[in-house]
Scaffold this motif. Structure first.
Motif, PDB file in Angstrom:
ATOM      1  N   ALA A 106      -0.984  15.507  15.163  1.00  0.00           N
ATOM      2  CA  ALA A 106      -1.624  14.858  16.305  1.00  0.00           C
ATOM      3  C   ALA A 106      -1.703  13.344  16.131  1.00  0.00           C
ATOM      4  CB  ALA A 106      -3.032  15.435  16.515  1.00  0.00           C
ATOM      5  N   ALA A 107      -1.719  12.867  14.874  1.00  0.00           N
ATOM      6  CA  ALA A 107      -1.778  11.433  14.616  1.00  0.00           C
ATOM      7  C   ALA A 107      -0.531  10.710  15.116  1.00  0.00           C
ATOM      8  CB  ALA A 107      -1.956  11.181  13.123  1.00  0.00           C
ATOM      9  N   GLN A 108       0.541  11.439  15.382  1.00  0.00           N
ATOM     10  CA  GLN A 108       1.765  10.809  15.894  1.00  0.00           C
ATOM     11  C   GLN A 108       1.693  10.503  17.393  1.00  0.00           C
ATOM     12  OE1 GLN A 108       4.190  14.103  13.784  1.00  0.00           O
ATOM     13  NE2 GLN A 108       5.634  12.406  13.995  1.00  0.00           N
ATOM     14  N   PHE A 109       0.716  11.087  18.075  1.00  0.00           N
ATOM     15  CA  PHE A 109       0.541  10.833  19.512  1.00  0.00           C
ATOM     16  C   PHE A 109      -0.568   9.805  19.706  1.00  0.00           C
ATOM     17  CE2 PHE A 109      -1.428  11.561  23.632  1.00  0.00           C
ATOM     18  CZ  PHE A 109      -0.325  11.605  24.469  1.00  0.00           C
ATOM     19  N   PRO A 110      -0.333   8.794  20.535  1.00  0.00           N
ATOM     20  CA  PRO A 110       0.838   8.547  21.376  1.00  0.00           C
ATOM     21  C   PRO A 110       1.805   7.508  20.813  1.00  0.00           C
ATOM     22  CG  PRO A 110      -0.974   7.226  22.153  1.00  0.00           C
ATOM     23  CD  PRO A 110      -1.482   7.957  20.932  1.00  0.00           C
ATOM     24  N   GLY A 111       1.551   7.026  19.569  1.00  0.00           N
ATOM     25  CA  GLY A 111       2.361   5.938  19.047  1.00  0.00           C
ATOM     26  C   GLY A 111       3.790   6.299  18.713  1.00  0.00           C
ATOM     27  N   GLU A 112       3.993   7.520  18.156  1.00  0.00           N
ATOM     28  CA  GLU A 112       5.327   7.931  17.730  1.00  0.00           C
ATOM     29  C   GLU A 112       5.917   9.016  18.621  1.00  0.00           C
ATOM     30  OE1 GLU A 112       5.440   8.932  13.558  1.00  0.00           O
ATOM     31  OE2 GLU A 112       3.720   7.629  13.173  1.00  0.00           O
ATOM     32  N   VAL A 127      -4.095   8.620  16.712  1.00  0.00           N
ATOM     33  CA  VAL A 127      -4.149   7.218  16.308  1.00  0.00           C
ATOM     34  C   VAL A 127      -3.828   6.367  17.525  1.00  0.00           C
ATOM     35  CG1 VAL A 127      -3.181   5.424  14.825  1.00  0.00           C
ATOM     36  CG2 VAL A 127      -3.504   7.745  13.937  1.00  0.00           C
ATOM     37  N   LEU A 128      -4.785   5.544  17.934  1.00  0.00           N
ATOM     38  CA  LEU A 128      -4.635   4.745  19.143  1.00  0.00           C
ATOM     39  C   LEU A 128      -4.332   3.287  18.797  1.00  0.00           C
ATOM     40  CD1 LEU A 128      -7.576   6.272  21.182  1.00  0.00           C
ATOM     41  CD2 LEU A 128      -5.161   6.906  21.244  1.00  0.00           C
ATOM     42  N   ASP A 129      -3.829   2.577  19.785  1.00  0.00           N
ATOM     43  CA  ASP A 129      -3.413   1.189  19.618  1.00  0.00           C
ATOM     44  C   ASP A 129      -4.583   0.330  19.130  1.00  0.00           C
ATOM     45  OD1 ASP A 129      -2.558  -1.528  20.078  1.00  0.00           O
ATOM     46  OD2 ASP A 129      -1.040  -0.745  21.450  1.00  0.00           O
ATOM     47  N   GLU A 130      -4.367  -0.422  18.053  1.00  0.00           N
ATOM     48  CA  GLU A 130      -5.428  -1.247  17.479  1.00  0.00           C
ATOM     49  C   GLU A 130      -5.859  -2.368  18.412  1.00  0.00           C
ATOM     50  OE1 GLU A 130      -4.089  -2.662  13.743  1.00  0.00           O
ATOM     51  OE2 GLU A 130      -4.274  -0.707  12.723  1.00  0.00           O
ATOM     52  N   ARG A 131      -5.018  -2.690  19.402  1.00  0.00           N
ATOM     53  CA  ARG A 131      -5.382  -3.745  20.337  1.00  0.00           C
ATOM     54  C   ARG A 131      -6.437  -3.288  21.353  1.00  0.00           C
ATOM     55  NH1 ARG A 131       0.690  -4.923  22.132  1.00  0.00           N
ATOM     56  NH2 ARG A 131       0.589  -2.636  22.006  1.00  0.00           N
ATOM     57  N   MET A 132      -6.703  -1.985  21.399  1.00  0.00           N
ATOM     58  CA  MET A 132      -7.720  -1.476  22.313  1.00  0.00           C
ATOM     59  C   MET A 132      -9.110  -1.806  21.779  1.00  0.00           C
ATOM     60  SD  MET A 132      -5.947   2.254  22.950  1.00  0.00           S
ATOM     61  CE  MET A 132      -7.087   2.853  24.195  1.00  0.00           C
ATOM     62  N   SER A 133     -10.035  -2.060  22.702  1.00  0.00           N
ATOM     63  CA  SER A 133     -11.423  -2.264  22.307  1.00  0.00           C
ATOM     64  C   SER A 133     -12.030  -0.933  21.865  1.00  0.00           C
ATOM     65  CB  SER A 133     -12.223  -2.839  23.471  1.00  0.00           C
ATOM     66  OG  SER A 133     -12.339  -1.866  24.515  1.00  0.00           O
ATOM     67  N   ALA A 134     -13.197  -1.000  21.224  1.00  0.00           N
ATOM     68  CA  ALA A 134     -13.851   0.237  20.774  1.00  0.00           C
ATOM     69  C   ALA A 134     -14.116   1.189  21.932  1.00  0.00           C
ATOM     70  CB  ALA A 134     -15.140  -0.089  20.024  1.00  0.00           C
ATOM     71  N   PRO A 135     -14.680   0.721  23.075  1.00  0.00           N
ATOM     72  CA  PRO A 135     -14.860   1.645  24.205  1.00  0.00           C
ATOM     73  C   PRO A 135     -13.542   2.196  24.732  1.00  0.00           C
ATOM     74  CG  PRO A 135     -16.242  -0.301  24.484  1.00  0.00           C
ATOM     75  CD  PRO A 135     -15.325  -0.590  23.350  1.00  0.00           C
ATOM     76  N   GLU A 136     -12.484   1.373  24.723  1.00  0.00           N
ATOM     77  CA  GLU A 136     -11.175   1.852  25.181  1.00  0.00           C
ATOM     78  C   GLU A 136     -10.645   2.938  24.252  1.00  0.00           C
ATOM     79  OE1 GLU A 136      -9.353  -2.133  27.386  1.00  0.00           O
ATOM     80  OE2 GLU A 136      -9.091  -1.857  25.214  1.00  0.00           O
ATOM     81  N   ARG A 137     -10.874   2.779  22.947  1.00  0.00           N
ATOM     82  CA  ARG A 137     -10.397   3.800  22.003  1.00  0.00           C
ATOM     83  C   ARG A 137     -11.153   5.116  22.191  1.00  0.00           C
ATOM     84  NH1 ARG A 137      -9.919  -0.600  18.420  1.00  0.00           N
ATOM     85  NH2 ARG A 137     -11.935  -0.165  17.445  1.00  0.00           N
ATOM     86  N   VAL A 138     -12.452   5.018  22.449  1.00  0.00           N
ATOM     87  CA  VAL A 138     -13.224   6.240  22.716  1.00  0.00           C
ATOM     88  C   VAL A 138     -12.667   6.944  23.944  1.00  0.00           C
ATOM     89  CG1 VAL A 138     -15.476   7.135  23.418  1.00  0.00           C
ATOM     90  CG2 VAL A 138     -15.332   5.418  21.605  1.00  0.00           C
TER      91      VAL A 138
END
Length: 326
Positions: free
Chosen positions: A35-41, A85-96
């Motif tokens: 699941a860590a491969q979605f959505p980056g890979e 694993v979500l994009d590091e450029r997202m804010s904390a609320p966006e990652r949630v």
């Protein structure tokens, strides 16, 4: 079975490696993802309409190559996939928000695959993470279980222990691994020597599980796969291991164990009622000869059992994943 097996597991999961190797020996197409491969890979595209089912594919983000078509998935081997694993450029609320959407989208579509045989079903597996659910089901099928108390009331804990009149232990309800200010702590089964400690107001801060300490001859791990049970005797050579064998692996010795037929029947029925195809069960052989159920782990480790006693557990799981009679 002409369809593919989707293995959802961490890339470091050696137990999943064993099943993947068994499937390869049989010429079965197996696609391993985490699941860590979605959505980056890994990207997902899926559609559904009235009267239909989910169609689409999982594909590689870098080159668009299809990894597997959703219609091709005939079975899913679900272990312990890591978190999205979500994009590091997202804010904390966006990652949630993004994590919740990934769980509902990727996880939801995969769970909704109409023809897939799950080992184990992710929803039932999650339900079985709750020890009270397991203990109630085990009691219903006739398995012996330790006398157990779950409470947030210090006085109730003290009164229960006094009334029991036998040694008791504390066990964490959420597993032995716990994060603590950047470090990992391991909480093993802990004897409660001083019953006065149960009056500690700190007990009132959360739920606590206490059980009678069963006088034992030895412990055992039994792996249930469908209607088969593979069991191993675990002998503890140290005091730490006698309390909780996971605390001192170097002090353990192993031997194949033939459980009574009735115990095997009850273990198989337990997993059927829990909705699990397989599970790794911890048992105690009590001094009075009873087999006492402690817990089952739907994604428990069994590779070392296969090595120690030559149990064909990977083959049994592969049989479940490739059976066309389901």
């Amino acid at each position: 079975m002409g369809q593919s097996v989707l293995i959802l597991a961490s890339p470091r999961d050696a137990t999943a490696d064993r099943v993947a190797a068994e499937l390869a020996l049989r010429g079965v197409a197996a696609i391993r993802l985490d699941a860590a491969q979605f959505p980056g890979e890994i990207a997902m595209t899926a559609t559904i309409s009235s009267g239909g089912r989910w169609r689409g594919s999982l594909s590689a983000v870098d080159d668009g190559r299809q990894v597997v078509g959703l219609e091709q998935v005939g079975a899913v081997y679900y272990r312990h996939p890591e978190q999205f694993v979500l994009d590091e450029r997202m804010s904390a609320p966006e990652r949630v928000f993004g994590y919740r959407e990934a769980r509902g989208g990727f996880g939801g579509v995969v769970q909704a695959l109409a023809s897939a045989r799950w080992v184990n079903d992710a929803v039932r597996a999650a339900q079985c993470e709750y020890k009270p659910v397991q203990l109630a089901a085990a009691a219903r099928v006739g398995l012996a279980i330790p006398q157990t108390l779950i409470t947030s009331d210090p006085q109730a804990a003290y009164d229960w222990a006094q009334g029991l009149g036998r040694p008791i232990v504390y066990k964490p309800l959420g597993g032995i691994w716990h994060g603590d200010q950047g470090r990992i702590r391991v909480l093993y089964t802990t004897p409660v020597g001083d019953l006065e400690s149960l009056r500690d107001p700190a007990i009132g801060r959360t739920a606590n599980l206490f059980q009678e300490q069963i006088p034992k001859r030895f412990e055992a791990r039994a792996v249930v796969v469908g209607d088969q049970v593979f069991a191993m005797r675990i002998e503890a050579g140290s005091e730490r291991a006698r309390i909780d064998w996971r605390a001192d692996y170097d002090a353990l010795t192993y031997a194949e164990l033939q459980l009574p037929a009735r115990t095997c029947e009850m273990l198989v029925e337990l997993h059927r009622r829990l909705g699990l195809v397989c599970g790794a069960v911890d048992l105690i052989r009590a001094e009075d000869g009873r087999d006492v159920f402690l817990e089952t782990n739907q994604a428990g480790e069994w590779g070392w059992i296969a090595e120690e006693i030559g149990a064909p557990i990977a083959a049994a799981i592969a049989d479940e994943l490739t059976s066309e009679a389901r």
